[in-house]
Write an enzyme that holds these catalytic residues in place. Structure first.
Site, PDB file in Angstrom:
ATOM      1  N   ASP A  63       0.826  -1.190   0.000  1.00 36.76           N
ATOM      2  CA  ASP A  63       0.000   0.000   0.000  1.00 36.76           C
ATOM      3  C   ASP A  63       0.875   1.262   0.000  1.00 36.76           C
ATOM      4  O   ASP A  63       0.561   2.249   0.642  1.00 36.76           O
ATOM      5  CB  ASP A  63      -0.888  -0.050   1.268  1.00 36.76           C
ATOM      6  CG  ASP A  63      -1.994   0.993   1.227  1.00 36.76           C
ATOM      7  OD1 ASP A  63      -2.075   1.719   0.233  1.00 36.76           O
ATOM      8  OD2 ASP A  63      -2.744   1.079   2.208  1.00 36.76           O
ATOM      9  N   CYS A 104     -25.590 -13.679  -1.553  1.00 32.84           N
ATOM     10  CA  CYS A 104     -25.443 -12.960  -0.277  1.00 32.84           C
ATOM     11  C   CYS A 104     -25.316 -11.450  -0.505  1.00 32.84           C
ATOM     12  O   CYS A 104     -24.681 -11.007  -1.459  1.00 32.84           O
ATOM     13  CB  CYS A 104     -24.192 -13.488   0.434  1.00 32.84           C
ATOM     14  SG  CYS A 104     -23.815 -12.612   1.959  1.00 32.84           S
TER      15      CYS A 104
HETATM   16  C1  B12 Z   1      -8.258   3.536  -1.389  1.00 28.69           C
HETATM   17  C2  B12 Z   1      -8.341   2.465  -0.344  1.00 28.69           C
HETATM   18  C3  B12 Z   1      -9.368   2.540   0.596  1.00 28.69           C
HETATM   19  C4  B12 Z   1     -10.497   3.541   0.487  1.00 28.69           C
HETATM   20  C5  B12 Z   1     -11.457   3.100  -0.645  1.00 28.69           C
HETATM   21  C6  B12 Z   1     -11.887   1.628  -0.559  1.00 28.69           C
HETATM   22  C7  B12 Z   1     -12.063   0.945  -1.908  1.00 28.69           C
HETATM   23  N1  B12 Z   1     -12.960  -0.016  -1.963  1.00 28.69           N
HETATM   24  O1  B12 Z   1     -11.397   1.274  -2.867  1.00 28.69           O
HETATM   25  C8  B12 Z   1     -11.092   3.507   1.919  1.00 28.69           C
HETATM   26  C9  B12 Z   1     -10.470   4.592   2.759  1.00 28.69           C
HETATM   27  C10 B12 Z   1     -12.621   3.643   2.002  1.00 28.69           C
HETATM   28  C11 B12 Z   1     -10.591   2.150   2.417  1.00 28.69           C
HETATM   29  C12 B12 Z   1     -11.188   1.439   3.432  1.00 28.69           C
HETATM   30  C13 B12 Z   1     -10.760   0.204   3.876  1.00 28.69           C
HETATM   31  N2  B12 Z   1      -9.601  -0.413   3.550  1.00 28.69           N
HETATM   32 CO1  B12 Z   1      -8.461   0.188   2.111  1.00 28.69          CO
HETATM   33  N3  B12 Z   1      -7.331   0.549   0.640  1.00 28.69           N
HETATM   34  C14 B12 Z   1      -7.388   1.421  -0.315  1.00 28.69           C
HETATM   35  C15 B12 Z   1      -6.248   1.189  -1.322  1.00 28.69           C
HETATM   36  C16 B12 Z   1      -5.156   2.221  -1.050  1.00 28.69           C
HETATM   37  C17 B12 Z   1      -6.650   1.266  -2.795  1.00 28.69           C
HETATM   38  C18 B12 Z   1      -7.922   0.466  -3.139  1.00 28.69           C
HETATM   39  C19 B12 Z   1      -8.304   0.679  -4.585  1.00 28.69           C
HETATM   40  O2  B12 Z   1      -7.535   0.390  -5.471  1.00 28.69           O
HETATM   41  N4  B12 Z   1      -9.502   1.237  -4.841  1.00 28.69           N
HETATM   42  C20 B12 Z   1      -9.956   1.513  -6.158  1.00 28.69           C
HETATM   43  C21 B12 Z   1     -11.310   0.875  -6.404  1.00 28.69           C
HETATM   44  C22 B12 Z   1     -11.710   1.033  -7.855  1.00 28.69           C
HETATM   45  O3  B12 Z   1     -11.119  -0.493  -6.121  1.00 28.69           O
HETATM   46  P1  B12 Z   1     -12.281  -1.420  -5.588  1.00 28.69           P
HETATM   47  O4  B12 Z   1     -13.289  -0.644  -4.846  1.00 28.69           O
HETATM   48  O5  B12 Z   1     -11.636  -2.554  -4.878  1.00 28.69           O
HETATM   49  O6  B12 Z   1     -12.934  -1.885  -6.953  1.00 28.69           O
HETATM   50  C23 B12 Z   1     -12.504  -3.087  -7.563  1.00 28.69           C
HETATM   51  C24 B12 Z   1     -13.623  -4.144  -7.533  1.00 28.69           C
HETATM   52  O7  B12 Z   1     -14.559  -3.917  -6.512  1.00 28.69           O
HETATM   53  C25 B12 Z   1     -14.147  -4.134  -8.917  1.00 28.69           C
HETATM   54  N5  B12 Z   1     -15.289  -3.243  -9.181  1.00 28.69           N
HETATM   55  C26 B12 Z   1     -15.353  -1.903  -9.013  1.00 28.69           C
HETATM   56  N6  B12 Z   1     -16.538  -1.443  -9.425  1.00 28.69           N
HETATM   57  C27 B12 Z   1     -17.226  -2.509  -9.876  1.00 28.69           C
HETATM   58  C28 B12 Z   1     -18.514  -2.582 -10.429  1.00 28.69           C
HETATM   59  C29 B12 Z   1     -19.002  -3.829 -10.809  1.00 28.69           C
HETATM   60  C30 B12 Z   1     -20.357  -3.884 -11.368  1.00 28.69           C
HETATM   61  C31 B12 Z   1     -18.194  -4.994 -10.629  1.00 28.69           C
HETATM   62  C32 B12 Z   1     -18.694  -6.321 -11.012  1.00 28.69           C
HETATM   63  C33 B12 Z   1     -16.912  -4.902 -10.102  1.00 28.69           C
HETATM   64  C34 B12 Z   1     -16.449  -3.653  -9.720  1.00 28.69           C
HETATM   65  O8  B12 Z   1     -13.050  -3.712  -9.731  1.00 28.69           O
HETATM   66  C35 B12 Z   1     -12.281  -2.750  -9.043  1.00 28.69           C
HETATM   67  C36 B12 Z   1     -10.848  -2.815  -9.489  1.00 28.69           C
HETATM   68  O9  B12 Z   1     -10.240  -4.022  -9.127  1.00 28.69           O
HETATM   69  C37 B12 Z   1      -5.791  -0.271  -0.941  1.00 28.69           C
HETATM   70  C38 B12 Z   1      -4.292  -0.546  -1.099  1.00 28.69           C
HETATM   71  C39 B12 Z   1      -3.917  -0.704  -2.544  1.00 28.69           C
HETATM   72  N7  B12 Z   1      -2.897  -0.018  -2.974  1.00 28.69           N
HETATM   73  O10 B12 Z   1      -4.559  -1.443  -3.274  1.00 28.69           O
HETATM   74  C40 B12 Z   1      -6.243  -0.421   0.534  1.00 28.69           C
HETATM   75  C41 B12 Z   1      -6.812  -1.780   0.952  1.00 28.69           C
HETATM   76  C42 B12 Z   1      -7.795  -2.197  -0.091  1.00 28.69           C
HETATM   77  N8  B12 Z   1      -7.560  -1.462   2.175  1.00 28.69           N
HETATM   78  C43 B12 Z   1      -7.548  -2.392   3.053  1.00 28.69           C
HETATM   79  C44 B12 Z   1      -8.309  -2.375   4.248  1.00 28.69           C
HETATM   80  C45 B12 Z   1      -7.936  -3.392   5.317  1.00 28.69           C
HETATM   81  C46 B12 Z   1      -9.372  -1.471   4.397  1.00 28.69           C
HETATM   82  C47 B12 Z   1     -10.440  -1.471   5.505  1.00 28.69           C
HETATM   83  C48 B12 Z   1     -10.946  -2.852   5.890  1.00 28.69           C
HETATM   84  C49 B12 Z   1      -9.865  -0.721   6.732  1.00 28.69           C
HETATM   85  C50 B12 Z   1     -10.847  -0.517   7.872  1.00 28.69           C
HETATM   86  N9  B12 Z   1     -11.110  -1.524   8.682  1.00 28.69           N
HETATM   87  O11 B12 Z   1     -11.346   0.568   8.048  1.00 28.69           O
HETATM   88  C51 B12 Z   1     -11.559  -0.604   4.855  1.00 28.69           C
HETATM   89  C52 B12 Z   1     -12.576  -1.455   4.069  1.00 28.69           C
HETATM   90  C53 B12 Z   1     -13.640  -0.632   3.394  1.00 28.69           C
HETATM   91  C54 B12 Z   1     -14.204  -1.299   2.145  1.00 28.69           C
HETATM   92  N10 B12 Z   1     -15.358  -1.924   2.252  1.00 28.69           N
HETATM   93  O12 B12 Z   1     -13.560  -1.238   1.079  1.00 28.69           O
HETATM   94  C55 B12 Z   1      -6.714  -3.584   2.602  1.00 28.69           C
HETATM   95  C56 B12 Z   1      -7.680  -4.700   2.167  1.00 28.69           C
HETATM   96  C57 B12 Z   1      -7.200  -6.097   2.479  1.00 28.69           C
HETATM   97  C58 B12 Z   1      -8.191  -7.106   1.948  1.00 28.69           C
HETATM   98  N11 B12 Z   1      -8.334  -8.228   2.623  1.00 28.69           N
HETATM   99  O13 B12 Z   1      -8.842  -6.871   0.950  1.00 28.69           O
HETATM  100  C59 B12 Z   1      -5.864  -2.953   1.415  1.00 28.69           C
HETATM  101  C60 B12 Z   1      -5.580  -3.904   0.266  1.00 28.69           C
HETATM  102  C61 B12 Z   1      -4.543  -2.465   2.048  1.00 28.69           C
HETATM  103  C62 B12 Z   1      -3.544  -3.602   2.304  1.00 28.69           C
HETATM  104  N12 B12 Z   1      -2.346  -3.507   1.760  1.00 28.69           N
HETATM  105  O14 B12 Z   1      -3.828  -4.586   2.958  1.00 28.69           O
HETATM  106  N13 B12 Z   1      -9.524   1.720   1.686  1.00 28.69           N
HETATM  107  S1  SF4 Z   2     -18.428 -10.145   0.782  1.00 32.99           S
HETATM  108 FE1  SF4 Z   2     -19.213 -11.587   2.337  1.00 32.99          FE
HETATM  109  S2  SF4 Z   2     -21.003 -10.510   3.187  1.00 32.99           S
HETATM  110 FE2  SF4 Z   2     -20.508  -9.498   1.261  1.00 32.99          FE
HETATM  111  S3  SF4 Z   2     -21.768 -10.508  -0.283  1.00 32.99           S
HETATM  112 FE3  SF4 Z   2     -19.786 -11.567  -0.287  1.00 32.99          FE
HETATM  113  S4  SF4 Z   2     -20.082 -13.275   1.126  1.00 32.99           S
HETATM  114 FE4  SF4 Z   2     -21.733 -11.837   1.552  1.00 32.99          FE
END
Ligand code: B12
Ligand code: SF4
Ligand code: SF4
Length: 376
Positions: A158, A215
């Site tokens: 990260d 889910c």
């Molecule tokens: C920015 C960021 C955040 C932001 C934005 C979260 C997000 N979802 O992007 C915020 C501050 C909210 C955040 C929160 C958290 N984060 Co954070 N975060 C990051 C970071 C720096 C980048 C993530 C990223 O690339 N986002 C960009 C978006 C586009 O990505 P995405 O939402 O995952 O979207 C992907 C898919 O969902 C899919 N997708 C997107 N839109 C759509 C639409 C459709 C229709 C479909 C099918 C698919 C799809 O494709 C996208 C690209 O792969 C990473 C570290 C890193 N460099 O990767 C850590 C990281 C993701 N975070 C982490 C953690 C632990 C958290 C938290 C749990 C912390 C906490 N307890 O508060 C929360 C979880 C919140 C959540 N539900 O996401 C860990 C996750 C570990 C894991 N097991 O996944 C990471 C990987 C850091 C690490 N090195 O461990 N985070």
């Molecule tokens: S991430 Fe976990 S809680 Fe969310 S839809 Fe998938 S199985 Fe259910």
């Protein structure tokens, strides 16, 4: 969570071994996974650099403004989704995951049931994971070079524009769930990710399959409705963003929904059925520090800046800064239901003591909290 600038600080060595044949590379990949486990990772996988479909989804996410004030998410153009543009010569990514949930921490559900206590998300209770994982990845890279001789690599946790979850999914470590975290059939989602970009053409692993099925528990459980659709998190509504990344005032309509969550949020993971299979981490670095798993809101609101710095030494919590911390705690104090509180008068007293704080940000949140209790 990523405040990446340029990808500069990771160790790097130019050049490559060049002459490893297929059999040797297969053997090396097997050993890398064994070394990874010896270094404390629960799983290591290998993938290539092709992320075209994720790149499109990332761009859509950015276009919708879901990144809010996390300007670093869009600063680097295609570097985030094209590993070989970030580190020229990269052909493979070694992705690793490390569990962080510890049996020693007071359970989050107990803290949620007691609104006078401070709820810090599980990932931030121990030592800052960036440091822990980065050191281990560095050691892993050194073991590889002991075997192969100098090779090209960079290690990240990260710490640079990297699509960590997409790479980990491709490397077989789990799938991106509807809450957008990576989760694993046998280990749930309570783990961190890190990776090594390399020029070694190692054999690749099979990507993980999605097991979310019908889910939608995480979508339903999100206190602020931040999971606006499956796999789509609008960070601007996410409590993790509001309490850690956002530097200014927290939007008022969201404050009452935050409860006592003062740093990060775990609700979407707490309800996920796959987390029944989560394994407890035995990593001493992730043990709760300074009682951060069991403090009262009133107590921590009284911390001076020096105490804050002392109690959060080596912790990811430092990221929010002292005024950000007070802002978050003020909101949580405003959310305490005084009719059910064991010490309602101490909640009001603590807020009143901060009324004249030097920061506008803190003062405004304190007034909001007192207003909620009709004490402004
Ligand atoms: C920015 C960021 C955040 C932001 C934005 C979260 C997000 N979802 O992007 C915020 C501050 C909210 C955040 C929160 C958290 N984060 Co954070 N975060 C990051 C970071 C720096 C980048 C993530 C990223 O690339 N986002 C960009 C978006 C586009 O990505 P995405 O939402 O995952 O979207 C992907 C898919 O969902 C899919 N997708 C997107 N839109 C759509 C639409 C459709 C229709 C479909 C099918 C698919 C799809 O494709 C996208 C690209 O792969 C990473 C570290 C890193 N460099 O990767 C850590 C990281 C993701 N975070 C982490 C953690 C632990 C958290 C938290 C749990 C912390 C906490 N307890 O508060 C929360 C979880 C919140 C959540 N539900 O996401 C860990 C996750 C570990 C894991 N097991 O996944 C990471 C990987 C850091 C690490 N090195 O461990 N985070
Ligand atoms: S991430 Fe976990 S809680 Fe969310 S839809 Fe998938 S199985 Fe259910
Ligand atoms: S971390 Fe909390 S606020 Fe953010 S998406 Fe998950 S449940 Fe919602």
């Amino acid at each position: 969570m990523n405040k990446a600038g340029t990808p500069s600080s990771a160790q790097a060595r130019e050049g490559s071994t060049g002459t490893l044949d297929g059999g040797k590379l297969l053997e090396l990949a097997t050993r890398i996974k064994i070394w990874g486990r010896e270094l404390g990772f629960q799983q290591v996988g290998i993938t290539d650099t092709e992320l075209a479909s994720h790149e499109k989804l990332l761009q859509k996410w950015l276009k919708k403004g879901f990144h809010g004030s996390m300007e670093y998410m869009q600063r680097h153009g295609t570097l985030r989704s094209r590993p070989a543009e970030l580190v020229p010569g990269t052909v493979r990514v070694i992705s690793a995951r490390m569990d962080y949930l510890t049996a020693e921490a007071k359970p989050a559900v107990d803290l949620m049931a007691d609104p006078e206590s401070a709820l810090v998300s599980r990932y931030a209770l121990g030592r800052d994971y960036h440091k822990v994982l980065r050191k281990r990845l560095q050691k892993l890279a050194e073991r590889i070079s002991d075997e192969t001789g100098p090779f090209g690599y960079r290690a990240f946790v990260d710490s640079a524009p990297v699509l960590e979850k997409a790479l980990a999914e491709k490397a077989g470590l789990g799938w991106i769930g509807k809450h957008s975290n990576l989760l694993n059939l046998r280990a749930g989602s309570w783990f961190f990710l890190g990776e090594i970009y390399t020029d070694l053409p190692l054999p690749m692993d099979i990507p993980a399959e999605n097991h979310c099925g019908d889910c939608v528990r995480c979508l339903a459980a999100c206190p602020t409705g931040a999971i606006v659709g499956p796999y789509q998190v609008d960070a601007r509504k996410c409590i993790s963003y509001l309490t850690i990344e956002l530097k200014g005032p927290i939007p008022e309509p969201l404050r009452p929904l935050m409860g006592n969550r003062i740093f990060g949020c775990d609700d979407c993971q707490l309800v996920c059925p796959w987390n029944r299979f989560a394994k407890m981490s035995e990593e001493p670095d992730f043990l709760p520090r300074n009682g951060l798993d069991a403090e009262s809101l009133v107590q921590i609101f009284g911390w001076s800046e020096a105490e804050f710095l002392e109690r959060t030494r080596g912790s990811a919590i430092r990221r929010t800064g002292y005024t950000g911390w007070l802002r978050n705690v003020a909101v949580a104090l405003g959310n305490v239901d005084l009719r059910q509180a064991a010490h309602p008068e101490s909640v009001i007293e603590a807020l009143q003591k901060r009324r004249n704080h030097s920061s506008d940000l803190v003062r405004e949140h304190v007034e909001w909290a007192l207003n909620r209790h009709n004490k402004a």
